[in-house]
Design an enzyme around this catalytic site. Structure first.
Site, PDB file in Angstrom:
ATOM      1  N   PHE A 164      29.103  42.661  11.789  1.00  0.00           N
ATOM      2  CA  PHE A 164      27.733  42.509  12.365  1.00  0.00           C
ATOM      3  C   PHE A 164      26.810  43.444  11.196  1.00  0.00           C
ATOM      4  O   PHE A 164      25.735  43.165  10.921  1.00  0.00           O
ATOM      5  CB  PHE A 164      27.321  42.925  13.516  1.00  0.00           C
ATOM      6  CG  PHE A 164      27.956  44.377  13.907  1.00  0.00           C
ATOM      7  CD1 PHE A 164      29.117  44.611  14.230  1.00  0.00           C
ATOM      8  CD2 PHE A 164      26.955  45.464  13.720  1.00  0.00           C
ATOM      9  CE1 PHE A 164      29.564  46.000  14.865  1.00  0.00           C
ATOM     10  CE2 PHE A 164      27.646  46.658  13.987  1.00  0.00           C
ATOM     11  CZ  PHE A 164      28.695  46.911  14.557  1.00  0.00           C
ATOM     12  N   ASP A 218      32.470  58.979  26.748  1.00  0.00           N
ATOM     13  CA  ASP A 218      31.443  58.967  25.482  1.00  0.00           C
ATOM     14  C   ASP A 218      30.171  59.325  25.927  1.00  0.00           C
ATOM     15  O   ASP A 218      29.602  58.719  26.816  1.00  0.00           O
ATOM     16  CB  ASP A 218      31.652  57.538  25.014  1.00  0.00           C
ATOM     17  CG  ASP A 218      30.741  57.262  23.571  1.00  0.00           C
ATOM     18  OD1 ASP A 218      29.719  58.076  23.535  1.00  0.00           O
ATOM     19  OD2 ASP A 218      30.785  56.274  22.910  1.00  0.00           O
ATOM     20  N   TYR A 257      30.964  78.193   3.796  1.00  0.00           N
ATOM     21  CA  TYR A 257      32.176  77.027   4.066  1.00  0.00           C
ATOM     22  C   TYR A 257      32.738  77.234   5.244  1.00  0.00           C
ATOM     23  O   TYR A 257      33.269  76.324   6.147  1.00  0.00           O
ATOM     24  CB  TYR A 257      33.403  77.110   3.026  1.00  0.00           C
ATOM     25  CG  TYR A 257      34.352  75.858   2.909  1.00  0.00           C
ATOM     26  CD1 TYR A 257      33.917  75.124   2.406  1.00  0.00           C
ATOM     27  CD2 TYR A 257      35.295  76.101   3.619  1.00  0.00           C
ATOM     28  CE1 TYR A 257      34.561  73.622   2.301  1.00  0.00           C
ATOM     29  CE2 TYR A 257      36.195  74.856   3.853  1.00  0.00           C
ATOM     30  CZ  TYR A 257      35.920  73.857   3.062  1.00  0.00           C
ATOM     31  OH  TYR A 257      36.735  72.877   3.031  1.00  0.00           O
ATOM     32  N   THR A 281      31.261  48.899  19.741  1.00  0.00           N
ATOM     33  CA  THR A 281      31.988  48.551  18.500  1.00  0.00           C
ATOM     34  C   THR A 281      32.949  49.602  17.688  1.00  0.00           C
ATOM     35  O   THR A 281      33.956  49.099  17.384  1.00  0.00           O
ATOM     36  CB  THR A 281      30.858  47.910  17.505  1.00  0.00           C
ATOM     37  OG1 THR A 281      29.857  49.009  17.323  1.00  0.00           O
ATOM     38  CG2 THR A 281      30.128  46.632  18.142  1.00  0.00           C
ATOM     39  N   LYS A 291      21.930  60.472  18.885  1.00  0.00           N
ATOM     40  CA  LYS A 291      21.084  59.840  20.022  1.00  0.00           C
ATOM     41  C   LYS A 291      20.408  61.038  21.045  1.00  0.00           C
ATOM     42  O   LYS A 291      19.469  61.840  20.651  1.00  0.00           O
ATOM     43  CB  LYS A 291      22.183  58.869  20.990  1.00  0.00           C
ATOM     44  CG  LYS A 291      22.261  57.506  20.105  1.00  0.00           C
ATOM     45  CD  LYS A 291      23.512  57.559  19.126  1.00  0.00           C
ATOM     46  CE  LYS A 291      23.951  56.263  18.901  1.00  0.00           C
ATOM     47  NZ  LYS A 291      24.935  56.407  17.810  1.00  0.00           N
ATOM     48  N   ARG A 341      23.170  41.941  19.484  1.00  0.00           N
ATOM     49  CA  ARG A 341      24.434  42.534  20.103  1.00  0.00           C
ATOM     50  C   ARG A 341      24.914  41.477  21.000  1.00  0.00           C
ATOM     51  O   ARG A 341      24.784  41.221  22.050  1.00  0.00           O
ATOM     52  CB  ARG A 341      23.894  43.541  21.200  1.00  0.00           C
ATOM     53  CG  ARG A 341      23.428  44.808  20.410  1.00  0.00           C
ATOM     54  CD  ARG A 341      24.472  45.883  20.074  1.00  0.00           C
ATOM     55  NE  ARG A 341      25.253  45.674  18.874  1.00  0.00           N
ATOM     56  CZ  ARG A 341      25.739  46.463  18.098  1.00  0.00           C
ATOM     57  NH1 ARG A 341      25.573  47.846  18.538  1.00  0.00           N
ATOM     58  NH2 ARG A 341      26.435  46.033  16.866  1.00  0.00           N
TER      59      ARG A 341
HETATM   60  N1  F0G Z   1      29.424  55.518  21.013  1.00  0.00           N
HETATM   61  C1  F0G Z   1      28.273  55.110  21.420  1.00  0.00           C
HETATM   62  C2  F0G Z   1      27.901  54.303  22.730  1.00  0.00           C
HETATM   63  C3  F0G Z   1      27.295  54.654  20.372  1.00  0.00           C
HETATM   64  O1  F0G Z   1      26.141  53.827  20.776  1.00  0.00           O
HETATM   65  C4  F0G Z   1      27.512  54.898  19.054  1.00  0.00           C
HETATM   66  C5  F0G Z   1      26.550  54.469  18.026  1.00  0.00           C
HETATM   67  C6  F0G Z   1      28.858  55.375  18.901  1.00  0.00           C
HETATM   68  C7  F0G Z   1      29.498  55.852  19.733  1.00  0.00           C
HETATM   69  C8  F0G Z   1      29.175  55.952  17.295  1.00  0.00           C
HETATM   70  O2  F0G Z   1      28.171  56.783  16.706  1.00  0.00           O
HETATM   71  O3  F0G Z   1      27.084  55.721  14.895  1.00  0.00           O
HETATM   72  O4  F0G Z   1      27.323  58.216  15.092  1.00  0.00           O
HETATM   73  O5  F0G Z   1      29.123  57.049  14.702  1.00  0.00           O
HETATM   74  N2  F0G Z   1      25.805  53.509  18.137  1.00  0.00           N
HETATM   75  C9  F0G Z   1      24.709  53.163  17.060  1.00  0.00           C
HETATM   76  C10 F0G Z   1      23.946  52.083  17.916  1.00  0.00           C
HETATM   77  C11 F0G Z   1      25.214  52.821  15.818  1.00  0.00           C
HETATM   78  O6  F0G Z   1      22.953  51.426  16.943  1.00  0.00           O
HETATM   79  O7  F0G Z   1      23.981  51.818  19.052  1.00  0.00           O
HETATM   80  P1  F0G Z   1      27.874  56.937  15.269  1.00  0.00           P
END
Ligand code: F0G
Length: 487
Positions: A457, A223, A80, A133, A266, A390
């Site tokens: 979406f 980010d 844990y 988003t 990613k 998108r």
């Molecule tokens: N920031 C970026 C640039 C992203 O593309 C995503 C997620 C997130 C944050 C959020 O991350 O999904 O791990 O909570 N992008 C996915 C997409 C959902 O399909 O572009 P997450």
């Protein structure tokens, strides 16, 4: 022997890995796809993946792990508290991103939630280089207002600017002057800007943007979800960077910022996971404290020990020039095939996918009838290739007025999972999109039958504004794409 009178012959390249295990795919008929599409309310998010042939919905959590990552899963320390896998992750993030404090989260939006709650006061503004988003949603949930300060070229799908992710320093300066630095919560700086088509920022722009913010006492959080891909573009496109490794460039890029949020799904090559990384000791203490409330103890953040291990290994694998080159090379290949077929796409081709310019492809469908959503449905019907809207559906509504936001870009994203599909899959995709492009005038607009309140979406349902199918009847009857790769 090379003949100096002949131009050098272009040599093929291939991925720096081979396939060890396969996942069979189910082929569907056009009639089955028509039924599945109607059942899913013309929203590709609501399709069952069993009904999908080539899944280009997202590059998020859909990559293939390496044998070393799978082996790492067996080394999960499921304690844990204080799991050794946490320390491996911490060391990998410190080595590659350079931030001393690492707080794991279940995925990227978990890190965005923590950061937004800690740093945004109601009424603050949060400038950023185009919205994403979930990022914008968490900023608004904390009482902030997102303000776009990306360069204008990012909104123009035909601009060939090499760094369309750059911040416009004049826009940022004007915003700081207008609202006052004290009302700017922080700058949210996305690498390889997703909604712009996977477009990078230059190292120089990141340096200058961070310097301007710091002059005003404003923090900058990256980010860094697709930062390594951004760094490969820097290597290839920015003066003086060609001889550096992506690993070195990433360290420099992060050195200008105060921290980052990352979706590990990613660049970090895992199916689940994320993290928040920070320089500031006091902010990190508060983040660890909030992590316990929303994610789990600060050494696991909603993940299993094995997930932390896979992410630690994935970070190191991704920070390799050959891996990232193959990744971007495959995306560029699909882009080239579509350009050759005359299909309008966002130029230059970005890092994680090819973005179709739906506003130009389905010109006859008004924005209020969601042209990108309709094009996404038509591509699925043709070949079982699943893409993502998108555009206007993703942009949602203005929280103040409730009106639909109409973004400058109305796109369909063909997102390429990492290390999953072959060049032959890319050929099938390109041929299907080209076929749909030929029948584009038959595509029918859509209207909502169900509209969720948040991030609509994901779960929205639609129906065609006329008839019952996504193509007008004569065109629907004249084509046959069964099976997708016959002949
Ligand atoms: N920031 C970026 C640039 C992203 O593309 C995503 C997620 C997130 C944050 C959020 O991350 O999904 O791990 O909570 N992008 C996915 C997409 C959902 O399909 O572009 P997450």
């Amino acid at each position: 022997m090379n003949d100096p009178r002949q131009p050098p012959r272009r040599r093929s390249w291939a991925e720096p890995y081979k396939v060890k295990m396969v996942e069979p795919l189910r082929m569907t008929t056009r009639a089955e796809r028509a039924t599945a599409l109607a059942r899913a309310g013309f929203n590709t998010f609501l399709l069952d993946s069993d009904d999908v042939y080539i899944d280009l919905l997202t590059d998020s959590g859909t990559g293939a792990m390496s044998d070393r990552q799978w082996a790492g899963l067996m080394l999960g320390d499921e304690a844990y508290a204080g799991s050794r896998n946490f320390h491996h992750l911490e060391a990998a993030v410190r080595e590659h991103y350079g931030f001393p404090h690492v707080i794991p989260t279940h995925q990227g939006r978990g890190a965005e939630h923590l950061l937004s709650q800690l740093c945004i006061e109601p009424g603050d503004v949060v400038p950023g280089n185009m919205y994403f988003t979930t990022t914008k949603f968490h900023q608004e949930l904390a009482g902030g207002r997102f303000v776009d300060v990306i360069i204008d070229e990012a909104h123009d799908p035909e601009s060939e600017h090499p760094f369309k992710g750059n911040v416009d320093l004049a826009k940022l300066r004007a915003l700081i002057d207008k609202v006052g630095a004290a009302r700017v919560a922080y700058l949210s700086l996305e690498t390889n800007v997703n909604m712009a088509g996977g477009q990078p920022c230059s190292l120089k722009n990141v340096r200058d943007t961070c310097a301007l913010c710091h002059e005003h006492g404003i923090k900058v959080f990256l980010d860094a979800t697709r930062a390594l891909e951004n760094c490969y573009f820097i290597k290839m496109r920015e003066d003086g960077q060609r001889s550096r490794s992506v690993k070195e460039i990433l360290r420099e890029l992060c050195s200008y910022a105060d921290g980052c949020t990352v979706s590990g799904k990613k660049d970090c090559l895992v199916n689940i996971g994320g993290f928040l990384a920070l320089n500031d000791d006091e902010l990190a203490d508060r983040a660890r404290n909030l992590c316990v409330v929303y994610e789990g103890l600060h050494t696991y953040g909603g993940l299993a020990g094995r997930d932390l291990e896979a992410m630690a290994i994935g970070i190191a694998e991704s920070a390799d020039d050959d891996t990232t080159r193959a990744r971007l090379g495959q995306v560029a290949y699909l882009g080239r095939r579509l350009t050759d077929a005359g299909v309008p796409i966002v130029r230059p081709v970005g890092g994680h996918g090819v973005f179709l310019d739906a506003a130009r492809i389905v010109e006859h469908v008004p924005r209020a009838q969601f042209p990108a959503q309709a094009l996404t449905a038509a591509i699925y019907l043709d070949s079982g290739v699943r893409a993502m809207e998108r555009g206007t559906v993703s942009a949602g509504r203005d929280p103040a007025t409730g009106a639909n936001l109409i973004p400058s870009l109305e796109l369909v994203r063909l997102t390429i999972p990492r290390r999953v599909y072959t060049q032959a899959h890319m050929d099938v995709v390109a041929e299907s999109v080209a076929a749909v492009y030929e029948q584009r005038e038959a595509i029918v607009g859509l209207r909502f039958t169900y509209e969720p309140e948040h991030l609509r979406f994901f779960q929205a349902r639609f129906e065609p504004v006329e008839g019952t199918g996504i193509l007008r009847a004569p065109a629907a009857a004249s084509v046959s794409s069964d099976p997708p790769c016959s002949g």
